[in-house]
Design a protein around this motif. Structure first.
Motif, PDB file in Angstrom:
ATOM      1  N   CYS A 100       0.856  -1.183   0.000  1.00 56.62           N
ATOM      2  CA  CYS A 100       0.000   0.000   0.000  1.00 56.62           C
ATOM      3  C   CYS A 100       0.892   1.233   0.000  1.00 56.62           C
ATOM      4  O   CYS A 100       1.866   1.305   0.730  1.00 56.62           O
ATOM      5  N   ARG A 114      -5.330  -2.763  -3.029  1.00 58.18           N
ATOM      6  CA  ARG A 114      -6.343  -3.247  -2.091  1.00 58.18           C
ATOM      7  C   ARG A 114      -6.814  -4.632  -2.491  1.00 58.18           C
ATOM      8  O   ARG A 114      -6.856  -4.971  -3.675  1.00 58.18           O
ATOM      9  N   LYS A 174      -5.753  -4.588   3.142  1.00 56.38           N
ATOM     10  CA  LYS A 174      -4.568  -4.116   2.441  1.00 56.38           C
ATOM     11  C   LYS A 174      -3.409  -3.962   3.415  1.00 56.38           C
ATOM     12  O   LYS A 174      -3.608  -4.049   4.622  1.00 56.38           O
TER      13      LYS A 174
END
Lengths: 1063, 181, 461
Positions: free
Chosen positions: A893, A940, A973
């Motif tokens: 992320c 995600r 995530k």
């Protein structure tokens, strides 16, 4: 219940067939036939045996034993081990994956808990924290090592309330230096594998350990009477002195007994090469850190083989750039098929495996080592490399590949010697293997003896001959001539099926033992948990045949160490050893004596006509030689270069693919991010045949077909059985690693492969910046050329709207792309740390894999879709793909400050923390998936179904209690390992101090052997991450979107040889 | 309406067409009657003026409803984001007023619509299942093709005989007493 | 009608054919319309149609049940394509609803007499379409049982909806739209319910309609307030209907996904909505007038007018398509340029060309009066346009997602049987409701028809 179970089994096969298509049926049948004949061939009268085998073949044998348990006279012995009766209730289920695992759960409840009855009496010593009582909720770390081939990787294992949950590298261990690789990271899953064998069985009938001891002792008496004439031990490579001692003991006891070894994925080239060069078997150790110029002769030394983790660390330490004035090493790689080492190279020359020897000879000739060989076509290349090596005498290094022959290794030694590298960048030691032998010869002898009926007792562990032995040996038939085979293995595998006795083997996290690392360093294997099931170590089994059976591993180990370290205060030494994870300065000392060897002494090299296909056998990057086949994490781990999961495929070059029309195409389901249809090919080789899916691999040497080992297993367990095709089926003793004369025929069948990244082109977008050292020195700012990054001060919002208070930390990550070679250690580490589920091939083909950190693979300088040329799919031929420059980019992320995902979430399930983390609130998430749509980096992951397995008790033990186990319907995530941040913050607050830089280490960071990932506080100007971000190489992916990611990248810099450019 | 002695509610005349009703209504108004009402199967233009009814309050109610909806809506959004639980969402300001407009608008319309409809129904005194005029059987056609005018007994000028005679003078189909039992 | 306006027999209107066939009296219009509800027995055709529709409704219930049991994974969605059929269907249904409101509100304000005979079932269609649309935002979530998180209620977590999210705007827009449409429809029904009450032959009918009519007695005072309220509602519904599809378009234009992030969306979504809405009105009106002999009330003039509206809105939509390309090329944004290129050459280009054919090329036939006045042709055309508009939403929602910023994450989408089942199911729900409606309530506003008679008949002098 038996009925039900057979039906289920049947449904299961059926299920497999449908799911896997024709390819699977063929390869599966191949295995089945062998199996079918075997029992009949064997003593026709022994009906029990036949029944045993038939049952055994159906797998899940412990279920049947559950039945027989009732009549078993030794039932009582098990009774004291809390045997829960509700187990059978687990049967009212269908046959999909999870339900199957529920069955497994029951079997654990039955046998598994038996382990809990017996806590370990031996004391183990935690690392760092002294165990004055374990603090609940606080993990302890224990040092141990994972034996792997001729190496042992030093580990620190995180233990939660006595459950090993996470593997870290041991900074004090020479083979780790704190780093790990994917195999080590995934090994903890093997411990909790529900398919593990859990009992001692005889023809599939459950037996108690004492019953085995009785029969072993009986056998021992008989063996003694013949001085062990018919007694054989077959193992893999062993570096454990303890185990070796046990074997030597038996050989002393039974003079006529023999010890054979078979390691399928590593050639004898290394050993024999040393013999050629030094006159005897020696172990070679590299000092990569000291080398300025490295030439790899088809060696994947950065990913596999002894010392790979350490070599990776050392190698990349020489590639860290602090500024335009810093220097870096240079790597040349000559290899037939792209490996992570090749992808990292500054110069890569695709050559057929057989031509690598020619290359070595030609190079030797160039360096004046005799032998006037030459390799037309690569002359300029060789000249440039030779010049470069010459220029760096004493600071260069030539590495020969594990699958290459003795000649190449010998030449490598000679060249290193000639360049004065010996003793500087490379040195020899006494062999690390307890008993170095020529494995091929060794197993050949064994087969001959078995065939001649000279073998009546055979103990097999550490290798799986029925599956891995050369096809022409027909091991399966010969083993049936052995009266008594004792198989020691963690799973009831192919070999177990052909053995009378099967002893469930303990995992290395369950046993005491020792092992030597690549440089001879001795380490103690320290158990983290008592055996989960009624399992035993190989040493215990060997001991059962000795004159003093029943000595525990613990005592044996301590006695051995006492003997070796007499004098010193042993207890002190023992504690220190366990604490450090290494026996202090036990590494072997370099042996003197340079290579006395000239290329002239070599016989003329054999060459293959260019029109012939060359088939080469290589261990699979994810599951190695098949030993990890049942490990879901590794099966679902995208292979570094191909990005395939759950399957192997016959890899062919773009040109070959075009010639044979082997183009594959993206399916409409999942497409580039999932399902790819690839043509099925018939491989006929060495009078055998296997059906495989073909995969076009850019950068592969033309005319080379790679057949990755390790797949097509028939008895791996639920996860690993019948995946891919079995390359061993076409592998014969005369051509173990390189075979010719075979054919590749395209069938009209198609097979679905799961590929997580089909498209390799950046489409001219600002995603992965790369340049050469020269460019970098000329223009340190090259990463920001035509940068569209908007000025941070330009904003509609008042900056004070969201101050990330300078007194608070601002978490950030910097990833140095120069240091990433896509080895995947971080991916598995993340999966293990964050309880990330395995979703299975079907879901991956739908584009639903769950990895929080993925590694994108890009080929640069290839025509892109936007400039109308290439569609960016590897099966479309383009000259640019013959040897493309390959780069890897880990994508966790990005933790954007202006997170597009947050703005669109209707329920505020993803919001920003005051420290700048993009937090995901699982129990608030309702799963609209809007955030994923709006995430430009697509990091995600969504639980489309209930991917987590909530029933299987083993997996309950496996999970990290500090991380939520996500259920169906919520988004998840990368969290920057927020649980680790909190732990450290709490400690810091307790001590009323600021968090120190480097105190928080994310799972990916700690696993990375290349130290490519750095996490820290960007508000602290002196933190490592701030320093990295201060570099001009620092850039953000798709900066023009102004999402302001906290994860930034340092442009990749390669160090090509200017001379070579001209070449 | 609770039960008691049948008592006179008024006198009602029935007409064929809307225009007859219109003219009749004007006459009745000019005759100085105050408490009366007309009934038609559809809104007849000019009937309101003919009967001399004033303006109604539906529009005002609607306006108020709309204001409540709108102000309440925005106020709520502001309170939620700035006062009740301020959070950093995508680095946007707490009071991202442009993003609050759509909901504000929708709530304005909702408030207005609800008050318009329920205001109208309430002011019409509905629901009212029973009413004296329903006692006249012919009145059933008031919802199809007949037009009625009714002078109520509560009118100060009301006198059964005179009023009935007056209505006869307007050439209706019928004139009937409306009893309220 | 409070707004004074020229009688229908005014010289320049005479040339037009009447919106009501001559010779009708209050009694005849009322009877023809009300008999369908209170007298006419249920025919075999009705039963056949209803059964078919109901079967599809059952398909919906099965599909949704399975969805709740297993999760949205039974659909074709994945990463990167997080939204599939569900959202496509949602936008499509909402769009269809718009025609109803437009006819009943905007045409009312514009004093279009011809709307009178179609507004009632057009509004019904709106309600039913909104009902179908409303299902999707709920069931497409991963945890539908938590969907109430989207409503502002005081929760123990102390957390509220996130008002910056277009999805929340959606929640408010769609629920407001549903409520106001229902009110508008009901207010229109009150006088007719009274009529039914007074004409119903059976006691039970009188009871039901009586209760619904709330004691309406057509008093001048009632009519007075009634008209104000109706006028105000029309005035409120007009901006509302425009806002709803604008907000729906925000779901996309607020996001940064190439192909979503564009300012043309609001007007072009609204036009598209009306476009598909009128197509659906035709799809319903044509069989309805045939089945219940309402040709006198829904005349050729109505059909032709609707055809003209479709032609106009169709052209606006075409303009929208054109501007997608123009803006991409003009702005030079590499992501948008790539996107429009993908529209034409990408793996999904067939869908795009099909969409152009259905929405832009075919409707051009409506320039020809022969086509406009050919009932069969109009019917087919309406179906084609409905398909085209569905494809448009598919292209926008799904295809934009398949290839966005990170080439490494590019993927593809293919719907599963459950996707199709759910869509077919909502068609079933829609038609089921229509079948029930046309026999339970007057399909044409009787009071307004009587008003029309008053205007057309000679009794003015």
């Amino acid at each position: 219940m038996n009925q039900r179970e057979f039906m289920d089994e049947h449904n299961h096969e059926h299920h497999h067939v449908q799911e896997r298509g024709e390819l699977r049926i063929l390869s599966a049948r191949a295995g089945a036939d062998v199996a079918a004949e075997a029992p009949l061939a064997k003593h026709a009268l022994d009906l029990a045996a036949v029944r045993g085998k038939l049952q055994a073949r159906a797998g899940k044998q412990y279920w049947r034993t559950l039945e027989e348990l009732a009549e078993d006279p030794h039932f009582t012995e098990l009774l004291q081990r809390e045997f829960p009766r509700q187990a059978p209730s687990e049967w009212d289920e269908g046959v999909d994956r999870r339900d199957f695992l529920k069955l497994m759960a029951a079997s654990l409840a039955f046998a598994g808990l038996s382990g809990c009855g017996l806590p370990p009496r031996e004391n183990i010593v935690p690392y760092v924290k002294q165990p004055e009582g374990l603090v609940l909720g606080k993990p302890l770390f224990f040092a141990t090592v994972m034996p792997f081939g001729a190496d042992a990787i030093g580990l620190l294992v995180e233990s939660h309330e006595g459950r090993p949950t996470k593997i870290e590298g041991n900074p004090d261990h020479p083979s780790s230096l704190g780093g790990t690789n994917a195999f080590a990271q995934a090994s903890v899953l093997d411990l909790y594998d529900p398919d593990r064998a859990q009992l001692t069985t005889n023809f599939g009938d459950m037996r108690s350990w004492s019953q085995f001891l009785d029969s072993a002792q009986a056998a021992a008496a008989a063996i003694k009477s013949t001085e062990g004439a018919g007694f054989r031990i077959l193992t893999g490579t062993i570096t454990s002195p303890l185990l070796a001692e046990e074997i030597q003991g038996l050989l002393k006891l039974y003079p006529k007994a023999k010890w054979h070894q078979w390691e399928p994925a590593v050639s004898d080239g290394g050993r024999e090469g040393a013999k050629l060069a030094f006159g005897r078997y020696l172990n070679t150790v590299y000092r990569v850190e000291k080398a300025d110029v490295i030439l790899s002769l088809d060696s994947d030394f950065l990913a596999v083989g002894p010392g790979n983790v350490r070599y990776m660390k050392e190698f990349f330490r020489r590639r860290k750039l602090t500024g335009p004035d810093s220097e870096m090493n240079r790597l040349y790689v000559v290899e037939p098929t792209p490996t992570v080492t090749g992808a990292t190279a500054d110069h890569r020359l695709p050559l057929r495996a057989s031509d690598v020897e020619l290359f070595a000879r030609a190079l030797a000739a160039k360096l004046g080592l005799g032998g006037g060989a030459s390799l037309p076509g690569a002359e300029k290349w060789i000249a440039a490399v030779a010049a470069d090596l010459q220029k760096h005498r004493g600071s260069s290094l030539v590495v020969a590949g594990e699958q290459q022959g003795a000649e190449v290794h010998a030449l490598a030694h000679a060249i290193n010697a000639a360049l004065g590298n010996s003793g500087v960048t490379v040195y020899q030691t006494e062999p690390v293997e307890a008993q170095p032998v020529n494995h091929l010869q060794s197993i050949t002898e064994l087969c001959a003896d078995m065939d001649a009926g000279k073998v009546d007792t055979l103990i097999i562990f550490g290798t799986n001959p029925i599956y891995t032995a050369p096809h022409d040996f027909d091991f399966a038939t010969k083993i049936t001539k052995v009266r008594n085979t004792i198989r020691v293995s963690t799973h009831f595998d192919e070999t177990a099926e052909y053995s009378q006795w099967h002893i469930a083997e303990s995992h290395f996290l369950e046993t005491w033992g020792d092992a030597r690392a690549f440089d001879g360093t001795l380490s103690v294997i320290q158990p983290l948990i008592a055996p989960l099931y009624a399992t035993h170590s190989a040493r215990e089994v060997l001991a059962a045949f000795s004159d003093k059976p029943g000595v525990s591993d613990y005592d044996a180990l301590r006695d051995r160490l006492k003997a070796a370290n007499s004098g010193a205060d042993f207890e002190k030494f023992w504690r220190k050893t366990l604490n450090d994870g290494v026996v202090a300065n036990s590494a072997f000392t370099p042996v003197a004596g340079a290579a006395k060897f000239s290329a002239d002494s070599l016989p003329p090299a054999k060459t293959i006509p260019a029109d012939q296909l060359e088939f080469i056998f290589r261990p699979d990057p994810s599951i190695y030689d098949g030993r990890f086949a049942n490990n879901g994490w590794l099966q679902e781990l995208p292979k570094p270069v191909t990005k395939l999961v759950w399957d192997n495929a016959a890899l062919v070059s773009s040109k070959t693919s075009e010639k044979l029309d082997l183009a594959h195409k993206a399916a409409s389901r999942g497409g580039e991010h999932g399902q790819i249809y690839s043509p099925v090919v018939d491989v006929s080789l060495s009078n055998s045949k296997v059906t495989a899916a073909a995969w076009t691999l850019p950068g592969q040497a033309d005319g080379v077909v790679v057949l990755p080992l390790g797949y097509g297993r028939t008895h791996a367990g639920y996860t690993g059985t019948n995946r891919g095709f079995n390359a061993y089926a076409v592998r014969v003793s005369s051509a173990l690693f390189t075979a010719t004369g075979g054919t590749l025929k395209k069938t009209d069948a198609e097979y679905s492969l799961a590929c997580t990244q089909y498209h390799f082109n950046m489409e001219g977008r600002k995603i992965l910046a790369s340049g050469t050292l020269e460019e970098y020195k000329k223009n340190p700012n090259f990463a920001h050329e035509e940068d569209e990054q908007p000025d941070k001060s330009v904003s509609l919002y008042k900056p004070q709207d969201f101050p990330y208070a300078p007194d608070k930390p601002a978490w950030a990550m910097a990833i140095d792309l120069s240091s990433c070679n896509g080895c995947n250690a971080c991916v598995v580490a993340c999966q293990s740390e964050n309880n990330i589920p395995v979703v299975g091939k079907d879901q991956v083909m739908r584009g639903r894999e769950m990895h929080w950190i993925r590694i994108d693979r890009y080929y640069t300088h290839t025509p892109s879709e936007t400039d109308g040329g290439h569609s960016g799919d590897p099966s479309e031929y383009s000259p640019a793909l013959d040897n493309p420059e390959t780069f890897f980019q880990p994508v966790p992320c990005q933790q954007c400050e202006n997170a597009p995902c947050e703005q669109v979430c209707p329920v505020g399930a993803t919001v920003h923390s005051s420290e700048g983390l993009n937090d995901m609130v699982y129990n608030r998430c309702i799963g609209t998936r809007y955030c994923s749509n709006n995430c430009p980096y697509k990091v995600r992951r969504f639980n489309f179904l209930r991917f987590q397995d909530w029933e299987t008790p083993q997996f309950k033990l496996l999970r990290n209690p500090e991380v939520t186990v996500r259920s169906r319907g919520v988004m998840e995530k990368c969290t920057y390992c927020v649980q680790r941040i909190s732990n450290v913050r709490i400690e810091a607050e307790k001590q009323n101090r600021a968090i120190r830089d480097g105190e928080i280490v994310t799972a990916c960071e700690s696993a990375c052997p290349a130290e490519a990932i750095v996490f820290g506080d960007q508000n602290d100007p002196n933190s490592r991450v701030s320093k990295l971000k201060a570099q001009q190489r620092n850039y953000t992916i798709l900066g023009e979107l102004n999402a302001r990611p906290r994860t930034t990248y340092l442009a990749a810099v390669r160090n090509p040889n200017p001379e070579m450019e001209k070449a | 309406m609770e039960h008691h002695e049948p008592q006179l509610y008024g006198v009602m005349a029935e007409f064929e067409t809307a225009n007859q009703l219109l003219h009749a209504a004007e006459k009745v108004r000019d005759a100085g009657y105050k408490h009366m009402d007309a009934y038609a199967p559809f809104p007849v233009e000019g009937l309101t003026e003919a009967l001399g009814l004033g303006r109604n309050k539906v529009a005002l109610t609607t306006l108020l409803g709309g204001l409540c909806g709108g102000l309440g809506g925005f106020g709520f959004e502001y309170w939620v984001n700035v006062v009740s639980y301020p959070m950093n969402i995508a680095g946007r300001p707490l009071n991202s007023w442009p993003a609050f407009i759509p909901v504000t608008f929708e709530l304005t319309v909702l408030g207005a619509a609800l008050s318009a409809v329920f205001g109208m129904i309430a002011m019409n005194g509905l629901p009212r299942p029973h009413h004296p005029v329903f006692n006249i059987h012919r009145f059933a056609r008031a919802s199809t093709d007949r037009f009625f005018i009714c002078i109520e007994a509560t009118d100060p000028k009301f006198h059964l005989a005179d009023t009935a005679r007056f209505l006869e003078g307007l050439h209706p189909q019928h004139v009937t007493e409306v009893q309220d039992e | 009608m409070s707004v004074a306006q020229p009688p229908i027999n005014h010289p320049e209107i005479r040339r037009l054919e009447p919106v009501l066939a001559p010779g009708h009296t209050y009694e005849t219009v009322t009877a023809t319309i009300s008999d369908v509800v209170i007298k006419r027995p249920l025919g075999l055709g009705w039963f056949a149609g209803f059964t078919l529709a109901f079967t599809f409704l059952m398909v919906l219930t099965v599909a949704v049940a399975w969805l709740i049991i297993k999760g949205v994974g039974i659909w074709g969605i994945n990463v990167p394509i997080g939204w599939g059929f569900a959202i496509v269907n949602f936008v499509w249904w909402i769009g269809i609803g718009h025609a109803g409101t437009l006819i009943s509100a905007i045409l009312f304000l514009l004093n279009q007499k011809w709307r009178t005979s179609i507004n009632r079932f057009a509004e019904a269609m709106t309600l039913f379409a909104v009902a179908c649309a409303g299902i999707f935002p709920l069931i497409h979530t991963g945890r539908p049982w938590m969907a109430y998180y989207m409503f502002p209620y005081p929760s123990t977590m102390g957390i509220w909806p996130q008002f910056r999210s277009p999805l929340i705007w959606d929640v408010f827009a769609v629920s407001t739209y549903g409520t106001v449409s229902l009110l508008f429809w009901f207010v229109g029904l009150i006088p007719d319910l009274a009529t039914l009450r007074d004409r119903a032959p059976h006691k039970w009918q009188q009871m039901i309609f009586g209760a619904l009519a709330m004691g309406w007695r057509g008093s001048a005072r009632h009519w007075h307030r009634y008209q104000s309220a109706y006028m105000l509602l029309a005035g409120l519904a007009t901006p509302l209907v425009l806002s709803v599809h604008t907000v729906v378009s925000f779901d996309f234009s607020i996001a940064i996904v190439p192909g979503w992030h564009t300012t043309i969306f609001p007007p072009y979504f609204v036009a598209g909505a009306i476009y598909s809405g009128f197509a659906m009105v035709l799809t319903i009106a044509i069989p309805l007038r045939k089945a219940y002999g309402l040709e006198d009330f829904i005349t050729m003039r109505h059909l032709e007018n609707m055809a003209k509206v479709m032609l106009a809105t169709g052209l606006i939509v075409a303009y929208g398509y054109f501007f997608e390309f123009f803006m991409a090329e003009y702005s030079g944004n590499k992501f948008d340029v790539f996107l429009v290129d993908q529209r034409l050459h990408g793996p999904y280009s067939p869908y795009y060309f099909a969409l152009i054919l259905c929405n832009i090329l075919t409707p051009q036939l409506l320039w020809i009066q022969k086509v406009r006045r050919n009932i069969a042709a109009l019917f087919v055309m309406s179906l084609i346009i409905n398909t085209g508009m569905w494809l448009e939403r598919f292209v926008i929602v799904v295809i934009s997602l398949t290839r966005d910023f990170m080439p490494s994450a590019w993927g593809r989408y293919s719907a599963t049987v459950w996707d199709y089942a759910t869509f077919a199911g909502t068609l079933g729900l829609f038609t089921t409701l229509l079948f029930l409606f046309c026999r339970a309530l007057p399909a044409i506003a009787m009071a307004e028809m009587r008003e029309l008679v008053a205007h057309t008949s000679k009794d003015h002098d």
